[in-house]
Write an enzyme that holds these catalytic residues in place. Structure first.
Site, PDB file in Angstrom:
ATOM      1  N   LYS A  75       0.586  -0.918  -0.216  1.00  0.00           N
ATOM      2  CA  LYS A  75       0.242   0.283  -0.588  1.00  0.00           C
ATOM      3  C   LYS A  75       0.855   1.290   0.071  1.00  0.00           C
ATOM      4  CE  LYS A  75      -3.793  -1.912   2.133  1.00  0.00           C
ATOM      5  NZ  LYS A  75      -5.464  -1.880   3.289  1.00  0.00           N
ATOM      6  N   ASP A 109     -10.510   2.156   2.660  1.00  0.00           N
ATOM      7  CA  ASP A 109      -9.745   1.614   3.260  1.00  0.00           C
ATOM      8  C   ASP A 109     -10.906   2.211   4.861  1.00  0.00           C
ATOM      9  OD1 ASP A 109      -9.028  -0.695   2.284  1.00  0.00           O
ATOM     10  OD2 ASP A 109      -7.012  -0.114   3.032  1.00  0.00           O
ATOM     11  N   GLY A 132      -4.105  -2.631  17.664  1.00  0.00           N
ATOM     12  CA  GLY A 132      -2.864  -3.042  16.329  1.00  0.00           C
ATOM     13  C   GLY A 132      -2.082  -1.284  15.777  1.00  0.00           C
ATOM     14  N   ASN A 155      -1.244  -1.027  21.366  1.00  0.00           N
ATOM     15  CA  ASN A 155      -0.428  -2.327  20.193  1.00  0.00           C
ATOM     16  C   ASN A 155       0.351  -2.498  21.261  1.00  0.00           C
ATOM     17  OD1 ASN A 155       0.360  -3.349  17.921  1.00  0.00           O
ATOM     18  ND2 ASN A 155       2.393  -1.842  17.634  1.00  0.00           N
ATOM     19  N   ARG A 156       0.985  -3.969  20.520  1.00  0.00           N
ATOM     20  CA  ARG A 156       2.280  -5.200  21.354  1.00  0.00           C
ATOM     21  C   ARG A 156       2.999  -4.393  21.043  1.00  0.00           C
ATOM     22  NH1 ARG A 156       3.410 -10.320  17.986  1.00  0.00           N
ATOM     23  NH2 ARG A 156       4.151  -8.671  16.260  1.00  0.00           N
ATOM     24  N   TYR A 217     -10.917 -11.623   8.767  1.00  0.00           N
ATOM     25  CA  TYR A 217     -11.208 -12.312   8.268  1.00  0.00           C
ATOM     26  C   TYR A 217     -10.591 -14.018   8.247  1.00  0.00           C
ATOM     27  CZ  TYR A 217     -10.354 -10.747   3.714  1.00  0.00           C
ATOM     28  OH  TYR A 217      -9.616 -10.506   2.848  1.00  0.00           O
TER      29      TYR A 217
HETATM   30  P1  NDP Z   1       0.503  -4.672   9.540  1.00  0.00           P
HETATM   31  O1  NDP Z   1       1.601  -6.300   9.387  1.00  0.00           O
HETATM   32  O2  NDP Z   1       0.640  -3.528   9.712  1.00  0.00           O
HETATM   33  O3  NDP Z   1       0.382  -5.106  11.040  1.00  0.00           O
HETATM   34  C1  NDP Z   1       0.491  -5.980  12.536  1.00  0.00           C
HETATM   35  C2  NDP Z   1       0.323  -5.760  13.344  1.00  0.00           C
HETATM   36  O4  NDP Z   1      -0.379  -6.814  14.565  1.00  0.00           O
HETATM   37  C3  NDP Z   1       1.056  -4.552  14.152  1.00  0.00           C
HETATM   38  O5  NDP Z   1       0.250  -3.737  14.752  1.00  0.00           O
HETATM   39  C4  NDP Z   1       1.258  -6.033  15.137  1.00  0.00           C
HETATM   40  O6  NDP Z   1       1.923  -5.783  16.063  1.00  0.00           O
HETATM   41  C5  NDP Z   1       0.270  -6.399  15.931  1.00  0.00           C
HETATM   42  N1  NDP Z   1       0.693  -7.659  16.182  1.00  0.00           N
HETATM   43  C6  NDP Z   1       0.729  -9.389  15.187  1.00  0.00           C
HETATM   44  N2  NDP Z   1       1.253  -9.849  15.527  1.00  0.00           N
HETATM   45  C7  NDP Z   1       0.788  -9.962  16.774  1.00  0.00           C
HETATM   46  C8  NDP Z   1       0.087 -10.228  17.898  1.00  0.00           C
HETATM   47  N3  NDP Z   1       0.546 -11.711  17.569  1.00  0.00           N
HETATM   48  N4  NDP Z   1       0.089 -10.002  18.910  1.00  0.00           N
HETATM   49  C9  NDP Z   1      -0.299  -8.522  19.449  1.00  0.00           C
HETATM   50  N5  NDP Z   1       0.008  -7.975  17.909  1.00  0.00           N
HETATM   51  C10 NDP Z   1      -0.181  -8.552  16.375  1.00  0.00           C
HETATM   52  O7  NDP Z   1      -1.205  -5.800   8.901  1.00  0.00           O
HETATM   53  P2  NDP Z   1      -2.031  -4.711   8.758  1.00  0.00           P
HETATM   54  O8  NDP Z   1      -2.712  -3.590   9.152  1.00  0.00           O
HETATM   55  O9  NDP Z   1      -2.039  -4.550   7.278  1.00  0.00           O
HETATM   56  O10 NDP Z   1      -3.423  -5.820   8.971  1.00  0.00           O
HETATM   57  C11 NDP Z   1      -3.869  -6.186   9.676  1.00  0.00           C
HETATM   58  C12 NDP Z   1      -5.226  -7.238   9.531  1.00  0.00           C
HETATM   59  O11 NDP Z   1      -6.401  -7.040   9.261  1.00  0.00           O
HETATM   60  C13 NDP Z   1      -5.391  -8.116   8.918  1.00  0.00           C
HETATM   61  O12 NDP Z   1      -5.286 -10.020   9.414  1.00  0.00           O
HETATM   62  C14 NDP Z   1      -5.937  -8.472   7.811  1.00  0.00           C
HETATM   63  O13 NDP Z   1      -6.240  -9.310   7.201  1.00  0.00           O
HETATM   64  C15 NDP Z   1      -6.777  -6.813   8.242  1.00  0.00           C
HETATM   65  N6  NDP Z   1      -7.232  -6.053   7.044  1.00  0.00           N
HETATM   66  C16 NDP Z   1      -8.375  -6.158   6.237  1.00  0.00           C
HETATM   67  C17 NDP Z   1      -8.995  -5.983   5.624  1.00  0.00           C
HETATM   68  C18 NDP Z   1     -10.294  -5.904   5.264  1.00  0.00           C
HETATM   69  O14 NDP Z   1     -10.542  -5.571   4.308  1.00  0.00           O
HETATM   70  N7  NDP Z   1     -11.525  -6.407   5.784  1.00  0.00           N
HETATM   71  C19 NDP Z   1      -8.342  -4.454   4.780  1.00  0.00           C
HETATM   72  C20 NDP Z   1      -7.313  -4.370   5.749  1.00  0.00           C
HETATM   73  C21 NDP Z   1      -6.208  -5.776   6.391  1.00  0.00           C
HETATM   74  P3  NDP Z   1       3.999  -4.374  16.566  1.00  0.00           P
HETATM   75  O15 NDP Z   1       3.631  -3.194  16.443  1.00  0.00           O
HETATM   76  O16 NDP Z   1       3.894  -4.804  17.761  1.00  0.00           O
HETATM   77  O17 NDP Z   1       4.152  -5.308  15.793  1.00  0.00           O
END
Ligand code: NDP
Length: 268
Positions: A75, A109, A132, A155-156, A217
């Site tokens: 993106k 989004d 997040g 956020n973690r 999802y």
């Molecule tokens: P990113 O990789 O940009 O961000 C991931 C985030 O998840 C970070 O904040 C990370 O924390 C956190 N994270 C990852 N693993 C863990 C864990 N085990 N425990 C706690 N926090 C965790 O991903 P995106 O933001 O792009 O996507 C996030 C989710 O949203 C995905 O599942 C994606 O499929 C969904 N999504 C759905 C859409 C839809 O149309 N329904 C559209 C866009 C996204 P840290 O900073 O600590 O690493």
């Protein structure tokens, strides 16, 4: 759904690019929309490696592609390629929709998320806990703060949430623990579920009438939604958001109303 490397992209008019992209539901959803609208367009899933987005987009434009949806992790690269962008893309430095002939970019989004919140009947000023600080959280945080919700972000890695609030210049509380006390909505914008994990959450502090919304999802309920359900909370998965953001992309490309019901039916 078969996916192609961008160098071997089939003849089509629209596509989603990402890596990985084979599990994307966008081709099914948009094919259903085009069928419903009786339009002859095709929509494919195309894998693009990081660093090759600009080259891939030029190739697809030359091949006659009109519009592209962009998913993880491209993106920001797609945004960098665009010549003209909407204000949300500018603010978060990322877009999920491109028009190739004029190199325009749009981020659906954030507005898509707000579409999915409308039926929930939340009052302006309601408290939302957002988990997040990645791409999805950034679009959500900006849209929620802009709409006047009282935003709490956990956020973690706390530094990333702190940086996100600073860069977006939004009014939001940085939470030290994932405490949902007195919230009306808990949004999981982490990708924890993709690793079969559930993000840390003080569930025992969640009000009984709070709604748990997982932006991701899966085939069945995610671990996050299972946990919320077991505590009697109302739940919502990310399919509605997928439809809302996709419908807005289609409307921007074609200037006609998207058939949201048909799109949802195709992926439910
Ligand atoms: P990113 O990789 O940009 O961000 C991931 C985030 O998840 C970070 O904040 C990370 O924390 C956190 N994270 C990852 N693993 C863990 C864990 N085990 N425990 C706690 N926090 C965790 O991903 P995106 O933001 O792009 O996507 C996030 C989710 O949203 C995905 O599942 C994606 O499929 C969904 N999504 C759905 C859409 C839809 O149309 N329904 C559209 C866009 C996204 P840290 O900073 O600590 O690493």
């Amino acid at each position: 759904m078969r996916n192609f490397d961008w160098r071997e992209a089939p003849q089509a008019e629209f596509a989603v690019i990402g890596d990985p992209v084979e599990h994307s539901l966008s081709p099914k959803m948009h094919a259903a929309a085009f069928a419903h609208l009786k339009l002859p367009y095709r929509y494919s899933a195309i894998r693009v490696n990081g660093g090759e987005v600009a080259e891939a987009l030029e190739h697809l434009a030359a091949k006659g592609y009109k519009g592209i949806n962009v998913t993880l992790p491209h993106k920001a690269e797609a945004y960098a390629w665009a010549k003209e962008t909407d204000s949300l893309s500018k603010r978060i430095g990322a877009c999920n929709t491109l028009s190739l002939s004029d190199r325009k970019a749009l981020n659906t989004d954030g507005p898509g998320l707000m579409d999915t919140l409308k039926p929930l009947g939340l009052k302006v000023g309601a408290t939302v806990l957002l988990l997040g600080a990645g791409g999805a959280a950034r679009a959500a945080a900006f849209a929620l703060a802009d709409a006047g919700f009282d935003l709490r972000i956990f956020n973690r890695t706390p530094e990333k949430a702190e940086q996100m609030i600073r860069v977006l210049q939004i009014k939001a509380d940085l939470a030290q623990v994932p405490d949902p006390a007195s919230t009306q909505l808990i949004i999981n914008a982490t990708s924890a579920g993709q690793q079969g994990e559930t993000p840390r959450m003080l569930w025992e502090r969640a009000p009984r009438d709070a709604i748990a919304y997982d932006l991701s999802y899966a085939e069945g309920p995610t671990p996050f939604l299972n946990e919320a359900k077991s505590r009697g909370l109302r739940t919502m998965d990310g399919l509605a958001l997928l439809v809302a953001q996709g419908a807005r992309s289609l409307e921007w490309w074609l200037g006609i109303e998207a058939p949201r019901e048909a799109m949802l039916r195709a992926i439910r």
